[in-house]
Structures are given as C-alpha cells and as structure tokens.
Design a protein around this motif. Structure first.
Motif, PDB file in Angstrom:
ATOM      1  N   ARG A  83       0.833  -1.214   0.000  1.00 25.47           N
ATOM      2  CA  ARG A  83       0.000   0.000   0.000  1.00 25.47           C
ATOM      3  C   ARG A  83       0.859   1.253   0.000  1.00 25.47           C
ATOM      4  O   ARG A  83       0.593   2.212  -0.705  1.00 25.47           O
ATOM      5  CB  ARG A  83      -0.917  -0.010   1.225  1.00 25.47           C
ATOM      6  CG  ARG A  83      -1.934  -1.143   1.220  1.00 25.47           C
ATOM      7  CD  ARG A  83      -3.042  -0.912   2.245  1.00 25.47           C
ATOM      8  NE  ARG A  83      -2.550  -0.717   3.598  1.00 25.47           N
ATOM      9  CZ  ARG A  83      -2.297  -1.717   4.445  1.00 25.47           C
ATOM     10  NH1 ARG A  83      -2.474  -2.982   4.078  1.00 25.47           N
ATOM     11  NH2 ARG A  83      -1.871  -1.454   5.661  1.00 25.47           N
ATOM     12  N   LEU A  84       1.937   1.233   0.793  1.00 28.56           N
ATOM     13  CA  LEU A  84       2.773   2.431   0.891  1.00 28.56           C
ATOM     14  C   LEU A  84       3.510   2.718  -0.405  1.00 28.56           C
ATOM     15  O   LEU A  84       3.662   3.871  -0.808  1.00 28.56           O
ATOM     16  CB  LEU A  84       3.781   2.276   2.035  1.00 28.56           C
ATOM     17  CG  LEU A  84       3.180   2.432   3.432  1.00 28.56           C
ATOM     18  CD1 LEU A  84       4.198   2.056   4.498  1.00 28.56           C
ATOM     19  CD2 LEU A  84       2.706   3.867   3.630  1.00 28.56           C
ATOM     20  N   ARG A  85       3.982   1.659  -1.054  1.00 26.95           N
ATOM     21  CA  ARG A  85       4.686   1.878  -2.323  1.00 26.95           C
ATOM     22  C   ARG A  85       3.727   2.489  -3.345  1.00 26.95           C
ATOM     23  O   ARG A  85       4.083   3.421  -4.086  1.00 26.95           O
ATOM     24  CB  ARG A  85       5.266   0.554  -2.830  1.00 26.95           C
ATOM     25  CG  ARG A  85       6.423   0.077  -1.952  1.00 26.95           C
ATOM     26  CD  ARG A  85       6.825  -1.364  -2.191  1.00 26.95           C
ATOM     27  NE  ARG A  85       7.658  -1.810  -1.065  1.00 26.95           N
ATOM     28  CZ  ARG A  85       8.196  -3.021  -0.945  1.00 26.95           C
ATOM     29  NH1 ARG A  85       8.011  -3.937  -1.891  1.00 26.95           N
ATOM     30  NH2 ARG A  85       8.919  -3.327   0.104  1.00 26.95           N
ATOM     31  N   ALA A  86       2.510   1.970  -3.350  1.00 28.53           N
ATOM     32  CA  ALA A  86       1.514   2.524  -4.274  1.00 28.53           C
ATOM     33  C   ALA A  86       1.230   3.978  -3.921  1.00 28.53           C
ATOM     34  O   ALA A  86       1.101   4.850  -4.801  1.00 28.53           O
ATOM     35  CB  ALA A  86       0.229   1.699  -4.202  1.00 28.53           C
ATOM     36  N   GLN A  87       1.164   4.251  -2.618  1.00 28.86           N
ATOM     37  CA  GLN A  87       0.884   5.623  -2.183  1.00 28.86           C
ATOM     38  C   GLN A  87       2.003   6.565  -2.619  1.00 28.86           C
ATOM     39  O   GLN A  87       1.751   7.685  -3.060  1.00 28.86           O
ATOM     40  CB  GLN A  87       0.731   5.649  -0.659  1.00 28.86           C
ATOM     41  CG  GLN A  87       0.280   6.994  -0.132  1.00 28.86           C
ATOM     42  CD  GLN A  87      -1.026   7.432  -0.778  1.00 28.86           C
ATOM     43  OE1 GLN A  87      -1.982   6.661  -0.824  1.00 28.86           O
ATOM     44  NE2 GLN A  87      -1.072   8.637  -1.314  1.00 28.86           N
ATOM     45  N   GLY A  88       3.241   6.075  -2.515  1.00 23.67           N
ATOM     46  CA  GLY A  88       4.373   6.888  -2.946  1.00 23.67           C
ATOM     47  C   GLY A  88       4.263   7.241  -4.419  1.00 23.67           C
ATOM     48  O   GLY A  88       4.512   8.382  -4.826  1.00 23.67           O
ATOM     49  N   LEU A  89       3.876   6.272  -5.195  1.00 21.77           N
ATOM     50  CA  LEU A  89       3.672   6.531  -6.625  1.00 21.77           C
ATOM     51  C   LEU A  89       2.602   7.598  -6.828  1.00 21.77           C
ATOM     52  O   LEU A  89       2.795   8.590  -7.547  1.00 21.77           O
ATOM     53  CB  LEU A  89       3.269   5.221  -7.312  1.00 21.77           C
ATOM     54  CG  LEU A  89       2.832   5.303  -8.765  1.00 21.77           C
ATOM     55  CD1 LEU A  89       3.990   5.783  -9.638  1.00 21.77           C
ATOM     56  CD2 LEU A  89       2.335   3.937  -9.262  1.00 21.77           C
ATOM     57  N   ARG A  90       1.475   7.416  -6.137  1.00 23.39           N
ATOM     58  CA  ARG A  90       0.356   8.355  -6.285  1.00 23.39           C
ATOM     59  C   ARG A  90       0.722   9.755  -5.835  1.00 23.39           C
ATOM     60  O   ARG A  90       0.175  10.737  -6.330  1.00 23.39           O
ATOM     61  CB  ARG A  90      -0.834   7.879  -5.440  1.00 23.39           C
ATOM     62  CG  ARG A  90      -1.667   6.820  -6.121  1.00 23.39           C
ATOM     63  CD  ARG A  90      -3.046   6.716  -5.489  1.00 23.39           C
ATOM     64  NE  ARG A  90      -3.539   5.358  -5.639  1.00 23.39           N
ATOM     65  CZ  ARG A  90      -3.426   4.433  -4.708  1.00 23.39           C
ATOM     66  NH1 ARG A  90      -2.866   4.714  -3.542  1.00 23.39           N
ATOM     67  NH2 ARG A  90      -3.886   3.221  -4.929  1.00 23.39           N
ATOM     68  N   ASP A  91       1.636   9.841  -4.863  1.00 20.91           N
ATOM     69  CA  ASP A  91       2.046  11.165  -4.393  1.00 20.91           C
ATOM     70  C   ASP A  91       2.670  11.973  -5.518  1.00 20.91           C
ATOM     71  O   ASP A  91       2.699  13.204  -5.481  1.00 20.91           O
ATOM     72  CB  ASP A  91       3.071  11.037  -3.260  1.00 20.91           C
ATOM     73  CG  ASP A  91       2.434  10.529  -1.975  1.00 20.91           C
ATOM     74  OD1 ASP A  91       1.196  10.526  -1.903  1.00 20.91           O
ATOM     75  OD2 ASP A  91       3.180  10.134  -1.073  1.00 20.91           O
ATOM     76  N   VAL A  92       3.206  11.279  -6.499  1.00 21.55           N
ATOM     77  CA  VAL A  92       3.949  11.961  -7.553  1.00 21.55           C
ATOM     78  C   VAL A  92       3.139  12.062  -8.832  1.00 21.55           C
ATOM     79  O   VAL A  92       3.169  13.073  -9.526  1.00 21.55           O
ATOM     80  CB  VAL A  92       5.271  11.226  -7.830  1.00 21.55           C
ATOM     81  CG1 VAL A  92       6.003  11.831  -9.015  1.00 21.55           C
ATOM     82  CG2 VAL A  92       6.158  11.237  -6.586  1.00 21.55           C
ATOM     83  N   VAL A  93       2.415  11.008  -9.161  1.00 19.74           N
ATOM     84  CA  VAL A  93       1.701  10.991 -10.434  1.00 19.74           C
ATOM     85  C   VAL A  93       0.499  10.062 -10.319  1.00 19.74           C
ATOM     86  O   VAL A  93       0.534   9.086  -9.573  1.00 19.74           O
ATOM     87  CB  VAL A  93       2.644  10.536 -11.573  1.00 19.74           C
ATOM     88  CG1 VAL A  93       3.141   9.122 -11.339  1.00 19.74           C
ATOM     89  CG2 VAL A  93       1.954  10.640 -12.931  1.00 19.74           C
TER      90      VAL A  93
END
Lengths: 330, 330
Positions: free
Chosen positions: B192-202
């Motif tokens: 979930r966190l890795r996905a969130q990191g992605l979403r934070d950027v794009v």
DNA sequence: CGGTGATGAGAAAACCTTTGCTCAAACCGT
DNA sequence: ACGGTTTGAGCAAAGGTTTTCTCATCACCG
C-alpha cells in the motif's frame, strides 16, 4: 540490577548455598524449605547468572559460527540446521561474518576464542577447499559446506557427485537418454563432481559445457548445445539459475519443456526453481542436514569423543517438479 | 586449561593485582615491571577470561538477534549491518531463529535474557506490524525491518512510500508519464505504501494491480495492464520478482524494454534484478543501513541514553540499470 | 638524623554461583 | 540414658579478573 541468588536466599530465609541446592534439586532438605526457595525465586524472577556458572564450571555453552559467505544463500540453511541441533542442547551461537577477508576472519577467530567458545563451525559459499583456520586451536573446529585443505580437519560437504548421479538416473528413468550438461566454471570442484556423477551413469550428449553460474550462461549454453546436439532429450544443469536460462532459450527456440526436452537443475533454490517455466526438477543438497551434522560432531567432541577428520558427504535429494514430467503418449 | 592472569603474574614474579594493572595500563609501576608482565602475557598467550571480566563489570558485551524470517533474503542484510556496527564496538551477537513460531520466540527471548544480553534486535521477513516481544524487559529492544504494534517500541523500517516516490520521479524524469503499477497483496502495508508513494507523484495509469509477490503474478498482471492501458509507457513493480514476470510478458507481447515500456522493480535483489532482461532498475531498501541504525540505537541506550520509540524510516535508494534507459531519439 | 612525601607493589574484597565439608539437632536402638 | 546414625542446613572455597586500600621502601628536605 537483576536479582541474584543472594536475594532469593534472603527472601527465603536460608543461606545462598542452601538456596542453590534447592534450585538445582540437589542436597537433602525439608520439602517446605525447598518450596520456600523456589517460591521466592519465582516471585523475584530469578535467573542464574550464566557468567558465574560458566566461570565456575569452566564452560560457556556457546559455539562460534563463522561464515565467509556473508550468510548467503548456501550458508543460511547450514546455519539454521546447526542452530537447530545446538539449540536443542542449550548451546547458543555466536555469529560472525568474515566478508571473505582473511584478516577479519583471523580477528573473529581470536574474538571467539577469547570468549571461550567451546567449538567453531566454519561455513562458506561453495564447497571449494580453503585454507583451514589453523591447527592446535583449543577447541574443536568443523567445516560445513566448505572444505579445509588440511585433511586433519573435518569437512562436511554435499554429495555433488551423488547429486549428479541422481539427476542422470531420474532422467534415464523417465525415458531420456541423450542428456546434455551445462554447468559452472570447470575450476569449481562442485562443477567437476556433478559432471562426473552424470558420467558415472551415462555418457553425456555432446561436450560438457562449463561456463558461469549465471542465467545468461544458461541461455548461451543452451544455444550451443542445441546446435551441437539438435536431438537432445534432456539437459542437466549445474545450478537452478543456469537451468532457468536454459529454459528460456528452449522456449524461444520452440522446444517444449518437458515434452521435447526435460530439464534438471541443482540447488533447489526455491525462488528460482518455482518461478521457472515449468517449475524445475532439481537436486537439493540437504544443507540443513549438513549444518545439523556439523553441530552434532561438535557436540560429540565437546562431550569427550575423539575428533574425526577427513571429508564427509551428505546425500543429496531429488525434488521432482514439472520440468521432467514423463512425455505424454501420443 | 587456558592460561590465567595468575600464571602471568607468577611468570613475571608479581602479584595478580599488579599483573592486571600492568596489562590494562593502569596504576603506577616501574617500566621494567610492566614490560616484564607484558612479555610474560605474550609468551604465555594470555587472554583475559571474558566471563570473569563480565561477572565483575556486570556486563556481557553481547546482544541477541532474533529473526522470524529464518534469516531470509531480507533479514540477512539487516543482520550484517547490525553485526557491522556492533562488532566495531566489541559486542558479539547471539543468533536465534524463531521459524515464525511464537512459542519458540518466547523461548529464545528467555534464553537471551538468561544469558544477560544487553540488548535485543528483532528482525522479520516483511515490515508488517507484529506483536512486540513485551514491555518491561530488562534490556532495550529494537525492531528492524519489522514493526511492533506497540508504539512505545522503536521500529526501524524501510521507507516504502519514499521508494515509490523515487521510482515515480525517475520514470517521469526519463520521459514516461503513463505509469502502471503491479504489486503484492493489498493486505501488506509495504504494498500500500509503495503505491501511495507513486500516487504522491503521479496519477497511476489504470488501476493499481494488487496480487501476489511472485513472478507468475507479474506475468498475469502485465497482461491485465496491457489490455487496460495499451499505451502504457512504464510499469513500476512492487518487487523485483514481479518485475521479472512483467518483463517476460512484455517481451512475449512484443513490447521492448525499455524502448516501448520502461520497468522499475523494488528490493534490488541482485540475482533477480541482474538476470532480468534487461537488467532491472530498482529500489534498494538500504537494509544494511536499517541494521546499522538498529544497532547504533541499541549501543546508545546501552551507553545510557534514553530509549527512543515510534517508527523510523530509512531512505531507500534508486539503482539505475538498463530497464529505464532513456528511449533513443528516432 | 628525623620527618615528609612520593613511588611501587601487594593484599583483599567484590562479582555470582556451585559444592564438598562441617556441624548441630533429632532420632533410633540397645 | 547413651552411643550412633540420619537429617537438614550453613560455611567456605573456588573460579578469573579488577580495583581500592594499605604498606613498605626510598629519597629528599629541614
């Protein structure tokens, strides 16, 4: 500060000597005295200080485990097996990693000896013979998954040759006779022995292809082998990584595994063997058993039996998966 | 029997007290006396008994390392980092593997405490929160690469979210904007966190595909993603294994990596990342740093500083390889 | 020559536990 | 009642090292 036996004795109203005897079930005393001491110990959470015990008994109940492998893929299972056997005997394990540096190794050995370990297990990345850590050490030493060049040492290693034999027999038993071999560098004893095991059972199809322990070499080697022996029926690979590379090339060249060409790997490295398409039949070196055996030898010597020497091999196992399924009848 | 300070004293013709002072550079004495003692010690191969020293000092200079991961791929680097930091401080490490069994874990903790370790490091397979090993232990505890549910404990874990961000930024920087994400099970915080990191950027292209931590899922997921977003320009994968599966499917579907689709993995598991075709750009969790940091915290607390608590993340690193090479100009 | 101070080294306690020995009390038999 | 035996529990040493305190010797000064 942790509670000592003195506290327990005071709480129970006895002397420390009596308390010690009560706790260890020794000596003769009234039942209620013993009970009183035990109750006090429990209530105070008393744990005997192993330093004091060890000092008195001249023992430490510890062994050292030295890895030159950064505790990698091979030495980990060995280590777990060893810890298994030692832990059951209330022996604790000091861990050191030498990063394959002789200076560090020397340093760690000194440290372990200073700590009065009662034995040392040396593990390594591959079974290549290596310089021993020395004779005349005050404690027994055993080499596991690595091999001391000094034959006065005891080394416990996997049975690479037997593993090669098993792979060959399995392929023959499933109806393949033209068996190629793609493996690691010839300078590795393990590679030579595995090839020898194969030859003990059947003459390999084409040259034995020595190369690298890598998938890339597996891909290349498969192309070489297919050109040299177009009707090859099976390929025995010196490692699961090589086998994966081979599997890829076979697929790309339109050969089906296992229907056209069967495949056997070596190592049973599960992330590789299971992710291979199809899942890989492979040889398992029983690394845990190697560690267990090393530990048991140490325990025996610590218990007073004479140290053994030479090289012992541990039988490998065959793990059967899809890649050697018997070809369907037409 | 090993030589004791008594032997040294006798050989040098002094008392044990004087010998001790000479060896430790304390007290005042004639230079020749000191020299005589040192010579005798060297000649007899004297090593102070750490049990006696520890008994007196009330210290053992040991810590325990408890793994619930069978010391697997993730906890090994953590362990090496920790050993690094501790070894420099002359601290030795007791190793225990719980096989993920709470009973064994309890048992090992007891054993470590009985041995008077001065601290405990708990490592795990993934960073999922887990029950702590208990409060009110007599020694400091730190969780590395795993996370205690009790926020009074200190947990040190990789920065999954930051890693996701870095992957996304790198892809953007190399000119990819339509970025898909294929990762592990949603129940894993790390996923979930890795996905969130992605979403934070794009904003990800298409759904984030949660599945398994396996190559097989990578193969499937890639097909799903290609159908949903045919013009995808890059895929960020939750693990290197998934990325490898994705790479295979892309190749089979005729998409070139990195020219048509770029690929970023996670873990920097070298056997996977390097064997991937092409070699994989990936996020490195700096596991060694996690171990080092855990060890340093332990050393600080042992030295008297107050114990910290909560969760600390360690920055991840980006390892750039072929799979994200900038597309050639036409 | 007596006193003072410095210097060098030894004696002993402390850390904690185990264990052989001693000692006192209770109990038995004669 | 007394000698002998059994029972229960304490004392003390041992293990190796560090550290504090004490003591003896010597030189120097007044």
């Amino acid at each position: 500060m942790p509670t000592t036996i003195k506290d327990v004795a005071a709480a129970a109203g006895v002397s420390v000597g009596t308390a010690s005897k009560a706790l260890n079930g020794l000596g003769r005393m009234r039942e209620d005295t013993r009970a009183r001491v035990l109750a006090a110990a429990r209530q105070l959470g008393f744990r005997p200080n192993p330093l004091a015990q060890g000092l008195l008994a001249g023992r430490t109940f510890t062994v050292g485990l030295v890895s030159s492998d950064s505790f990698g893929r091979f030495s980990i299972p060995v280590m777990l097996g060893a810890e298994d056997a030692l832990g059951a005997g209330q022996i604790s394990v000091f861990m050191c990693d030498t990063r394959d540096d002789p200076i560090r190794e020397r340093h760690y050995i000194e440290r372990l000896l200073a700590r009065r370990v009662e034995g040392i297990i040396v593990t390594g990345r591959r079974t290549e013979p290596r310089a021993g850590i020395g004779q005349n050490l005050p404690v027994p030493v055993v080499y596991a998954m690595t091999q001391s060049v000094d034959e006065r040492d005891l080394s416990i290693i996997p049975d690479d040759r037997g593993g090669g034999e098993q792979a060959a027999r399995h392929l023959l038993a499933t109806g393949r006779e033209k068996i190629g071999h793609i493996t690691g560098p010839e300078r590795f004893q393990a590679a030579r022995l595995r090839a020898q095991g194969l030859r003990d059972v059947v003459e390999p199809a084409g040259e034995v292809l020595f190369g690298e322990w890598s998938e890339e070499w597996g891909r290349q080697g498969a192309d070489i082998l297919l050109r040299a022996v177009p009707d090859v029926e099976a390929i025995f690979c010196g490692s699961d990584q090589i086998a994966r590379g081979v599997a890829e090339t076979l697929r790309e060249r339109g050969r089906r595994v296992p229907d056209d060409v069967a495949l056997v790997g070596f190592d049973n490295w599960e992330p590789m063997a299971l992710a291979c398409r199809p899942p890989l039949t492979t040889i398992d070196m029983s690394l845990g058993d190697i560690g267990r055996m090393a530990a048991e030898h140490l325990l025996n010597v610590m218990a007073g039996q004479p140290a053994e020497s030479g090289v012992r091999t541990v039988p490998a196992g065959l793990v059967i998966r899809e890649s050697t399924r018997v070809a369907q009848l037409p």
